[in-house]
Write a protein that holds these residues in place. Structure first.
Motif, PDB file in Angstrom:
ATOM      1  N   SER A 155      55.743 -37.545  50.968  1.00 50.78           N
ATOM      2  CA  SER A 155      56.733 -37.299  49.858  1.00 50.78           C
ATOM      3  C   SER A 155      56.691 -36.727  48.950  1.00 50.78           C
ATOM      4  N   PHE A 156      55.793 -35.694  48.934  1.00 47.64           N
ATOM      5  CA  PHE A 156      55.141 -35.108  47.827  1.00 47.64           C
ATOM      6  C   PHE A 156      55.286 -33.310  48.080  1.00 47.64           C
ATOM      7  N   ASP A 157      56.169 -32.575  47.152  1.00 46.20           N
ATOM      8  CA  ASP A 157      56.768 -31.559  48.240  1.00 46.20           C
ATOM      9  C   ASP A 157      55.814 -30.138  46.924  1.00 46.20           C
ATOM     10  N   ILE A 158      55.255 -29.245  47.922  1.00 46.26           N
ATOM     11  CA  ILE A 158      55.070 -28.366  47.375  1.00 46.26           C
ATOM     12  C   ILE A 158      54.522 -27.404  46.816  1.00 46.26           C
ATOM     13  N   VAL A 159      56.300 -26.634  47.139  1.00 47.28           N
ATOM     14  CA  VAL A 159      56.821 -25.492  46.255  1.00 47.28           C
ATOM     15  C   VAL A 159      57.190 -26.288  44.757  1.00 47.28           C
ATOM     16  N   GLY A 160      57.071 -25.713  44.349  1.00 49.39           N
ATOM     17  CA  GLY A 160      57.022 -25.939  42.274  1.00 49.39           C
ATOM     18  C   GLY A 160      56.192 -27.150  41.955  1.00 49.39           C
ATOM     19  N   SER A 161      55.103 -27.250  43.166  1.00 41.27           N
ATOM     20  CA  SER A 161      54.065 -28.265  41.947  1.00 41.27           C
ATOM     21  C   SER A 161      52.990 -26.997  41.482  1.00 41.27           C
ATOM     22  N   PRO A 162      52.268 -27.898  40.476  1.00 45.85           N
ATOM     23  CA  PRO A 162      50.666 -27.534  40.012  1.00 45.85           C
ATOM     24  C   PRO A 162      49.845 -26.761  41.499  1.00 45.85           C
ATOM     25  N   LEU A 163      50.582 -27.645  42.259  1.00 48.26           N
ATOM     26  CA  LEU A 163      49.179 -27.584  43.763  1.00 48.26           C
ATOM     27  C   LEU A 163      49.311 -25.472  43.952  1.00 48.26           C
ATOM     28  N   ALA A 164      51.287 -25.752  44.190  1.00 49.81           N
ATOM     29  CA  ALA A 164      52.124 -23.833  44.680  1.00 49.81           C
ATOM     30  C   ALA A 164      51.174 -23.034  43.717  1.00 49.81           C
ATOM     31  N   ILE A 165      51.382 -23.258  42.623  1.00 50.91           N
ATOM     32  CA  ILE A 165      50.868 -22.366  41.751  1.00 50.91           C
ATOM     33  C   ILE A 165      49.096 -21.997  41.841  1.00 50.91           C
ATOM     34  N   GLY A 166      48.695 -23.344  42.446  1.00 54.22           N
ATOM     35  CA  GLY A 166      46.802 -23.238  42.262  1.00 54.22           C
ATOM     36  C   GLY A 166      46.902 -21.760  43.414  1.00 54.22           C
ATOM     37  N   ILE A 167      47.609 -22.705  44.379  1.00 54.67           N
ATOM     38  CA  ILE A 167      47.218 -21.169  45.829  1.00 54.67           C
ATOM     39  C   ILE A 167      48.085 -19.848  45.912  1.00 54.67           C
ATOM     40  N   ALA A 168      48.806 -20.185  44.565  1.00 56.07           N
ATOM     41  CA  ALA A 168      49.049 -18.845  44.794  1.00 56.07           C
ATOM     42  C   ALA A 168      48.262 -17.570  43.902  1.00 56.07           C
ATOM     43  N   MET A 169      47.585 -18.601  43.148  1.00 56.07           N
ATOM     44  CA  MET A 169      46.408 -18.236  41.806  1.00 56.07           C
ATOM     45  C   MET A 169      45.279 -17.227  42.523  1.00 56.07           C
ATOM     46  N   ALA A 170      44.975 -18.682  43.162  1.00 54.77           N
ATOM     47  CA  ALA A 170      43.839 -18.520  44.236  1.00 54.77           C
ATOM     48  C   ALA A 170      44.117 -16.908  45.288  1.00 54.77           C
ATOM     49  N   PHE A 171      45.045 -17.614  46.022  1.00 55.61           N
ATOM     50  CA  PHE A 171      45.579 -16.117  46.819  1.00 55.61           C
ATOM     51  C   PHE A 171      44.592 -15.134  46.790  1.00 55.61           C
ATOM     52  N   VAL A 172      44.929 -14.341  45.254  1.00 55.58           N
ATOM     53  CA  VAL A 172      45.292 -12.691  44.480  1.00 55.58           C
ATOM     54  C   VAL A 172      44.018 -13.205  43.906  1.00 55.58           C
ATOM     55  N   SER A 173      43.337 -14.441  43.662  1.00 51.95           N
ATOM     56  CA  SER A 173      41.807 -13.900  42.679  1.00 51.95           C
ATOM     57  C   SER A 173      40.919 -14.697  43.564  1.00 51.95           C
ATOM     58  N   VAL A 174      40.916 -14.742  44.569  1.00 51.23           N
ATOM     59  CA  VAL A 174      39.737 -14.969  44.706  1.00 51.23           C
ATOM     60  C   VAL A 174      38.201 -14.249  45.130  1.00 51.23           C
ATOM     61  N   PRO A 175      39.354 -13.117  45.945  1.00 44.39           N
ATOM     62  CA  PRO A 175      38.502 -10.855  45.532  1.00 44.39           C
ATOM     63  C   PRO A 175      37.300 -11.367  44.915  1.00 44.39           C
ATOM     64  N   PHE A 176      37.618 -11.601  43.708  1.00 43.34           N
ATOM     65  CA  PHE A 176      36.877 -10.757  42.423  1.00 43.34           C
ATOM     66  C   PHE A 176      36.150 -12.160  42.042  1.00 43.34           C
ATOM     67  N   LEU A 177      36.035 -13.232  43.118  1.00 45.83           N
ATOM     68  CA  LEU A 177      34.550 -14.450  43.208  1.00 45.83           C
ATOM     69  C   LEU A 177      33.844 -13.381  44.106  1.00 45.83           C
ATOM     70  N   ILE A 178      34.333 -13.266  44.986  1.00 52.09           N
ATOM     71  CA  ILE A 178      33.569 -13.376  46.062  1.00 52.09           C
ATOM     72  C   ILE A 178      32.772 -12.003  46.361  1.00 52.09           C
ATOM     73  N   ASN A 179      33.937 -10.930  45.743  1.00 53.73           N
ATOM     74  CA  ASN A 179      32.961 -10.042  45.819  1.00 53.73           C
ATOM     75  C   ASN A 179      31.660 -10.445  44.811  1.00 53.73           C
ATOM     76  N   SER A 180      32.027 -10.380  43.596  1.00 58.06           N
ATOM     77  CA  SER A 180      30.734 -10.382  42.640  1.00 58.06           C
ATOM     78  C   SER A 180      29.735 -11.171  42.944  1.00 58.06           C
ATOM     79  N   ALA A 181      29.763 -12.438  43.652  1.00 58.03           N
ATOM     80  CA  ALA A 181      28.698 -13.513  44.071  1.00 58.03           C
ATOM     81  C   ALA A 181      28.024 -12.842  45.205  1.00 58.03           C
ATOM     82  N   ARG A 182      28.894 -12.208  45.560  1.00 60.99           N
ATOM     83  CA  ARG A 182      27.998 -11.938  47.060  1.00 60.99           C
ATOM     84  C   ARG A 182      27.400 -10.143  46.945  1.00 60.99           C
ATOM     85  N   ASP A 183      27.631  -9.386  45.940  1.00 58.32           N
ATOM     86  CA  ASP A 183      26.481  -8.998  45.211  1.00 58.32           C
ATOM     87  C   ASP A 183      25.530  -8.758  44.384  1.00 58.32           C
TER      88      ASP A 183
END
Lengths: 346, 261
Positions: free
Chosen positions: B123-151
């Protein structure tokens, strides 16, 4: 004992072909070859950084051909030292031993042996080439390797430091450490090696003890590479400030040397020796009477061997050879200056 | 003569670009009165949203770093078929519209999706939870970490890692004691970029979670409901908080010795 059996490896357009070698415990084994001969690649194969296409490597009768690098108990000192730049000298030295109570004690011991106790808190970027070399050596020695592999350990050091490090390497070898040392410099081979292998274009072309390899080059490549024919095991003596060596306890050759008395090798380049048809007074201290035993045309002229009874090779021009009417069986005098004699202590 | 004319034009253009970035921000700061700022800062909705935004972005960055850093190492060290395509996929979130990214994520976490049904069992709804916010944030921002760490990892000499192996260190120990410390500056800088990018994300977040409200969404709501006058102080406060964090983290990462491998 380290045994390489028919090792072959193609790597980045270069190939090691069918290398077989035996290195005994306690040997100081020098692999001598030009750059690009494959000698560093061979070291990396022994250390396990790369794997052979075919062939086997055995260490103390154990097949380590496919063993992990960490399990081989073989130490490698890289040519560029590969010190960890973010760790102090102390932590570089301690890197191989973890969770060990006598950590510090052991590091100090090694540091003392290598004379780097005053550098322990420094970072590698603040070390000179010689210091970095000794730290890299110490870091590897701490692992108690069965075999110590050295990749051109002296090449980036200046002449003064080289002497010191050679001495140190010899000391480590005398304590029982088996060493395989890769170099392009035959001076190093002569000064350090108990056995030598010459490698060219991915193949071992001669193996043997130092004297036999240098004295009897098995191919023109080795003879040209080494460029030595007048190469004798000898003992250096100094008397009233005058230096001379005794060869076979009989032939005496004068030389200029500031080295201490002891065993070593003397070398005289064949082009530094003069030939006369009779004894001729000059400033040269070394004069011997002998008989020409052989005359061999070479790339630059004619090489004649003169039995005095010690055999000297002399390079002369074709013109001189004909003008003096030289040939096999003819009696001549040979002469060379003390300054033309080079002595390498072993 | 020509050389100096060219220099002058370049200088002029550079100045215009800087002004273009600083100008609007500066005018926003200037046209916001101290009283408005003070009143807005006392607004608990504003406080809560800023706290939520910072918290979710930081936790998201931290959690994703566990996966992203080993992945970056893998990208830096190994060649494999289709590597270019994999690299392209990583950069995908940067180039697609973030609202579209939000729609994609929403389909992934909504009640009808597998993930949504699964969380529904508890009985947990992901939509509208901080978890959903985190997923959305990660989706758009994780390339910055991956690319920088890879370099960063690509700049660590393989010889040093091999040296560690010959000294008996396992791959894992070498990764943690040699590779990561030597690539640390890039990893940290990627971490900051991911954190900052996640914190400022609006488009993807508003679609998966209008509430609880992160500050970018709150600014948008204040603007829609009350107009510019009310949206501006929140913006000023949030930009200030972002800048403080950015400068703070940067200075920490700069203080770390820049080790050249």
């Amino acid at each position: 004992m380290l045994k390489l059996k028919n090792i072959s490896k193609s790597y980045k357009g270069f190939a090691l072909a069918d290398i077989s070698l035996e290195i005994n415990k306690g040997d100081y084994f020098v692999l001598l070859g030009n750059s690009g001969s494959g000698k560093s690649l061979l070291l990396e194969l022994i250390a396990g950084l790369i794997n052979a296409n075919s062939g086997e490597i055995h260490l103390n009768n154990k097949n380590i051909t496919n063993s992990k690098i960490q399990k081989r108990n073989i130490g490698l000192v890289f040519q560029d030292y590969a010190l960890f730049p973010h760790l102090t000298v102390r932590n570089n030295l301690l890197f191989p031993i973890r969770k060990n109570k006598n950590k510090a004690e052991k590091a100090i011991k090694i540091a003392e042996l290598l004379n780097i106790t005053n550098l322990l808190e420094r970072f590698p970027e603040k070390l000179s080439g010689g210091e970095a070399q000794r730290v890299a050596l110490g870091r590897t020695l701490i692992t108690n390797p069965e075999i110590l592999l050295l990749d051109e350990p002296l090449s980036s050091l200046d002449v003064q430091l080289r002497g010191g490090l050679r001495h140190l390497l010899k000391k480590i070898n005398r304590q029982g450490q088996t060493i395989v040392h890769v170099t392009h410099d035959y001076d190093e081979a002569i000064a350090l090696a108990s056995r030598v292998a010459v490698i060219d274009n991915g193949k071992i072309i001669q193996v043997g003890d130092t004297e036999s390899v240098f004295k009897n080059p098995s191919s023109e490549f080795i003879a040209n590479f080494i460029g030595l024919k007048n190469f004798f095991k000898s003992v250096l003596h100094t008397n009233n400030g005058k230096s001379f060596v005794l060869i076979n306890n009989s032939t005496k050759i004068c030389l200029l040397s500031d080295k201490k008395d002891g065993e070593g090798f003397v070398m005289i380049r064949s082009e530094d020796i003069f030939v006369y048809d009779k004894y001729t007074e000059s400033s040269a201290l070394n004069n011997f009477e002998g008989i020409i035993r052989d005359a061999v045309p070479s790339r630059l002229g004619i090489e004649i061997s003169v039995e005095t009874p010690l055999i000297f090779w002399v390079l002369i021009t074709k013109e001189s050879f004909e003008r003096m009417n030289l040939g096999e069986g003819k009696k001549v005098w040979i002469s060379f200056k003390a300054s033309a004699v080079k002595f390498l202590k072993t | 003569m020509k050389q100096s004319l060219f220099n002058n034009i370049t200088l002029l253009f550079s100045g215009l670009i800087i002004l273009f970035i600083v100008g609007p921000l500066l005018s926003m700061f200037i046209s916001t009165s101290g009283i408005d700022l003070f009143e807005t800062a006392k607004d608990t909705d504003v406080q809560d949203s800023i706290f939520l935004t910072l918290k979710v972005s930081f936790i998201t960055t931290f959690v994703f770093a566990f996966f992203a850093i080993p992945f970056s190492y893998f990208l830096a060290r190994y060649e494999f078929p289709l590597k270019k395509i994999v690299q392209g996929i990583i950069d995908l979130p940067v180039v697609i519209p973030h609202s579209a990214a939000g729609i994609a994520i929403l389909g992934f976490i909504s009640r009808d999706s597998t993930l949504g049904k699964f969380s529904g069992l508890f009985s947990f709804d992901i939509v509208g939870s901080p978890l959903a916010i985190g997923i959305a944030m990660a989706f758009v921002s994780v390339p910055f970490l991956i690319n920088s760490a890879r370099d960063g990892f690509a700049n660590v000499s393989v010889r040093l890692e091999k040296a560690a192996y010959t000294l008996g260190a396992s791959q894992i120990r070498t990764f943690f004691t040699i590779s990561i410390p030597l690539a640390w500056k890039n990893i940290l800088s990627g971490f900051i970029m991911m954190f900052a990018r996640g914190m400022s994300e609006f488009g993807a977040v508003i679609i998966v979670a209008y509430h609880p409200m992160v500050t970018p969404v709150l600014i948008y709501e204040y603007f829609g409901a009350y107009g510019l006058k009310y949206a501006r102080p929140v913006s000023v406060i949030f930009v200030t908080v972002s800048l403080v964090f950015f400068v703070l983290l940067r200075s920490i990462s700069d203080r770390k010795k820049n080790v050249e491998a």
